[in-house]
Design a protein around this motif. Structure first.
Motif, short mmCIF file in Angstrom:
data_model
loop_
_atom_site.label_atom_id
_atom_site.label_comp_id
_atom_site.label_asym_id
_atom_site.label_seq_id
_atom_site.Cartn_x
_atom_site.Cartn_y
_atom_site.Cartn_z
N PHE A 266 0.83 -1.20 0.00
CA PHE A 266 0.00 0.00 0.00
C PHE A 266 0.87 1.26 0.00
O PHE A 266 0.62 2.21 -0.77
CB PHE A 266 -0.92 -0.01 1.23
N ALA A 267 1.89 1.28 0.85
CA ALA A 267 2.75 2.45 0.95
C ALA A 267 3.46 2.72 -0.38
O ALA A 267 3.59 3.88 -0.82
CB ALA A 267 3.78 2.24 2.06
N LYS A 268 3.89 1.67 -1.05
CA LYS A 268 4.53 1.84 -2.35
C LYS A 268 3.55 2.40 -3.36
O LYS A 268 3.88 3.28 -4.17
CB LYS A 268 5.10 0.52 -2.83
N PHE A 269 2.28 1.92 -3.33
CA PHE A 269 1.27 2.38 -4.28
C PHE A 269 1.01 3.88 -4.14
O PHE A 269 0.87 4.58 -5.15
CB PHE A 269 -0.04 1.61 -4.07
N VAL A 295 -2.32 8.29 9.78
CA VAL A 295 -3.57 8.57 9.07
C VAL A 295 -3.47 9.90 8.34
O VAL A 295 -3.94 10.05 7.21
CB VAL A 295 -4.77 8.53 10.03
N ALA A 296 -2.84 10.88 8.96
CA ALA A 296 -2.67 12.18 8.31
C ALA A 296 -1.82 12.06 7.05
O ALA A 296 -2.14 12.68 6.01
CB ALA A 296 -2.04 13.17 9.29
N GLU A 297 -0.76 11.27 7.09
CA GLU A 297 0.10 11.09 5.92
C GLU A 297 -0.66 10.35 4.81
O GLU A 297 -0.60 10.73 3.63
CB GLU A 297 1.35 10.29 6.31
N VAL A 298 -1.37 9.29 5.17
CA VAL A 298 -2.12 8.51 4.19
C VAL A 298 -3.22 9.36 3.57
O VAL A 298 -3.43 9.35 2.34
CB VAL A 298 -2.71 7.25 4.85
N ALA A 299 -3.93 10.12 4.39
CA ALA A 299 -5.03 10.95 3.88
C ALA A 299 -4.52 11.96 2.87
O ALA A 299 -5.17 12.21 1.84
CB ALA A 299 -5.72 11.65 5.04
N LYS A 300 -3.36 12.53 3.13
CA LYS A 300 -2.79 13.52 2.21
C LYS A 300 -2.49 12.91 0.85
O LYS A 300 -2.77 13.51 -0.19
CB LYS A 300 -1.52 14.10 2.83
N GLU A 301 -1.96 11.69 0.83
CA GLU A 301 -1.61 11.06 -0.44
C GLU A 301 -2.84 10.58 -1.20
O GLU A 301 -2.93 10.72 -2.42
CB GLU A 301 -0.67 9.87 -0.18
N LEU A 302 -3.82 9.99 -0.49
CA LEU A 302 -5.01 9.49 -1.18
C LEU A 302 -5.87 10.62 -1.73
O LEU A 302 -6.59 10.43 -2.71
CB LEU A 302 -5.84 8.62 -0.23
N ALA A 303 -5.81 11.79 -1.14
CA ALA A 303 -6.61 12.92 -1.61
C ALA A 303 -6.20 13.38 -3.00
O ALA A 303 -6.96 14.10 -3.67
CB ALA A 303 -6.51 14.08 -0.61
N ARG A 304 -5.02 12.97 -3.44
CA ARG A 304 -4.55 13.34 -4.78
C ARG A 304 -5.12 12.43 -5.86
O ARG A 304 -5.06 12.75 -7.05
CB ARG A 304 -3.02 13.26 -4.84
N LEU A 305 -5.65 11.26 -5.48
CA LEU A 305 -6.05 10.24 -6.44
C LEU A 305 -7.56 10.14 -6.53
O LEU A 305 -8.29 10.45 -5.57
CB LEU A 305 -5.47 8.89 -6.00
N THR A 312 -8.77 0.39 -8.35
CA THR A 312 -8.12 -0.43 -9.38
C THR A 312 -6.68 -0.76 -9.00
O THR A 312 -6.24 -1.90 -9.12
CB THR A 312 -8.15 0.31 -10.73
N GLY A 313 -5.96 0.24 -8.51
CA GLY A 313 -4.56 0.04 -8.19
C GLY A 313 -4.34 -0.91 -7.02
O GLY A 313 -3.50 -1.81 -7.08
N LEU A 314 -5.12 -0.74 -5.97
CA LEU A 314 -4.92 -1.60 -4.80
C LEU A 314 -5.46 -3.01 -5.03
O LEU A 314 -4.90 -3.98 -4.49
CB LEU A 314 -5.57 -0.96 -3.57
N GLU A 315 -6.53 -3.13 -5.80
CA GLU A 315 -7.00 -4.48 -6.12
C GLU A 315 -5.92 -5.26 -6.86
O GLU A 315 -5.73 -6.46 -6.60
CB GLU A 315 -8.27 -4.41 -6.96
N ALA A 316 -5.23 -4.61 -7.75
CA ALA A 316 -4.16 -5.28 -8.50
C ALA A 316 -3.02 -5.72 -7.58
O ALA A 316 -2.32 -6.69 -7.88
CB ALA A 316 -3.62 -4.35 -9.59
N LEU A 317 -2.85 -5.02 -6.46
CA LEU A 317 -1.79 -5.35 -5.51
C LEU A 317 -2.28 -6.25 -4.38
O LEU A 317 -1.53 -6.52 -3.44
CB LEU A 317 -1.21 -4.06 -4.93
N ARG A 318 -3.55 -6.68 -4.46
CA ARG A 318 -4.15 -7.55 -3.44
C ARG A 318 -4.16 -6.89 -2.06
O ARG A 318 -3.93 -7.53 -1.04
CB ARG A 318 -3.46 -8.90 -3.38
N VAL A 319 -4.44 -5.60 -2.06
CA VAL A 319 -4.65 -4.85 -0.82
C VAL A 319 -6.15 -4.58 -0.72
O VAL A 319 -6.73 -3.99 -1.63
CB VAL A 319 -3.86 -3.52 -0.82
#
Length: 398
Positions: A266-269, A295-305, A312-319
């Motif tokens: 997940f972190a790599k994605f 959570v603050a770090e993750v929220a900041k990155e996911l807000a861009r996508l 689609t991306g995480l399903e491909a990585l089995r997350v």
């Protein structure tokens, strides 16, 4: 194919949701369910819990509210006043031929009519008699009325639900009622198994609050093990991080990272492989300790996508990942269609119009569930059922 409970007769004296949820499930499994409804009140309370209401073939509203439709298929409706001597005698006659009686009157409320479990088991020793109440048949709160909202409050689930700084929040549906109905179903099936082996009926005492406390599950044990009262965390998980809803560039997405290897992928994605190398986040216990910062770090990155890009991306990585669907998206999905979870049932009593239904999730290979009867209009089967008293083959009861 016949249902697993074909030949079982259920006399349903319940109303609202917990009891009807139980008896609908028994009906789906093949049981004959006779629902007794009070003519003085127009039947089950939930018939009036609308709009919306199903309409007949001419577009006129019926007494089939959406709430009533949710828990009353595969039942016969009999209009009968149990406060009268005639009504009480009819209930006794029906109970003498039944396998199961289920009721949700106040504890002791049916004794004055001679319809309590001791009286009816005296008539039919093999009877399984299930009593649903707010707090059970014993204890200091036994006489208090019980509704889903009060059960959620007393049993603690509301204290765990909602945003940390917000007010305690009930679950969006009557989940204490529904789960009580599920536990009641399990109890009835177990009691029928005992009856079939020994010929002995029995009384089942089940409470909304007891069953709600039972499904506190890990949060209940978190408290009992640690002595620390759990706090509301919104959509966060008490024991896993990150495991919650996050905002995206165009909506929301659920991310449910269940172990350390998933977190590394997940972190790599999200373009932050450094998070998985950081000792503060490398293991789940460490992530729990540093929940807010992560959570603050993750929220900041996911807000861009976008939501779709994340899914689609995480399903491909089995997350584990998923959308937060509205109900229109739920019921229009290919998955719901494939699993037959959205139904339409023809209703002869309202001119052949169709009424919607939500499918039963049980997929049994040998004795599948069936949808034989749509939820009845009030009293539609009174004559047919009462004229058949005394005709049932007693051999079917054992």
């Amino acid at each position: 194919m016949t249902g697993a409970l074909d030949g079982i007769t259920v006399l349903d004296l319940s109303r609202i949701l917990a009891g009807p949820t139980c008896t609908q499930l028994l009906g789906d499994l093949g049981a004959t369910v006779i629902k007794i409804e009070n003519p003085a009140t127009g039947g089950d309370d939930t018939r009036q819990w609308g709009p919306p209401y199903a309409t007949d073939a001419d577009g006129n509203p019926t007494d089939l509210s959406a709430y009533f439709l949710s828990a009353n298929r595969n039942k016969f409706s009999v209009a009968l006043d149990i406060a009268t001597a005639e009504g009480q005698e009819t209930i006794r006659a029906l109970a003498a031929e039944a396998d199961v009686v289920i009721e949700n009157f106040k504890p002791g409320g049916l004794a004055k009519y001679g319809l309590d479990h001791e009286s009816l088991l005296g008539l039919n020793p093999g009877l399984v008699y299930c009593s649903i109440s707010g707090f059970g048949q014993t204890g200091p709160n036994a006489a208090k009325p019980g509704y889903d909202l009060m059960a959620q409050g007393f049993g603690g689930i509301m204290s765990l639900t909602g945003q940390p700084e917000g007010e305690p929040m009930k679950v969006g549906v009557g989940i204490a009622d529904v789960m009580c109905g599920m536990y009641a179903t399990v109890g009835i099936l177990a009691a029928l198994r005992h009856r079939d082996r020994t010929g002995e009926g029995q009384h089942i005492d089940i409470a909304l609050v007891d069953s709600q406390i039972a499904w506190l599950i890990n949060e209940g044990l978190n408290y009992l093990v640690s002595g620390e009262v759990p706090a509301r965390r919104g959509n966060g998980h008490p024991n896993i991080v990150p495991y919650q809803v996050f905002g995206t560039a165009d909506g929301h997405v659920i991310v449910a990272v269940g172990n350390d290897s998933q977190f590394r992928r997940f972190a790599k994605f999200i373009g932050r492989p450094d998070l998985a190398d950081d000792p503060r986040y490398a293991t789940n216990p460490a992530r729990l300790e540093h929940r807010e910062a992560l959570v603050a770090e993750v929220a900041k990155e996911l807000a861009r996508l976008t939501t779709q890009a994340v899914v689609t991306g995480l399903e491909a990585l089995r997350v584990p990942v998923g959308p937060v669907n509205r109900l229109d998206e739920v019921f229009s999905s290919d998955q719901v269609a494939a699993r037959e979870m959205r139904l339409s049932l023809d209703h002869p009593a309202i001119g052949g119009a169709q009424v919607p239904a939500i499918g039963n999730p049980l997929k049994l290979s040998r004795t599948p569930v069936s949808y034989r009867r749509p939820p009845p209009v009030f009293g539609q089967d009174t004559e047919a059922i009462l004229s058949g008293i005394g005709r049932r083959d007693p051999a079917k009861k054992t």
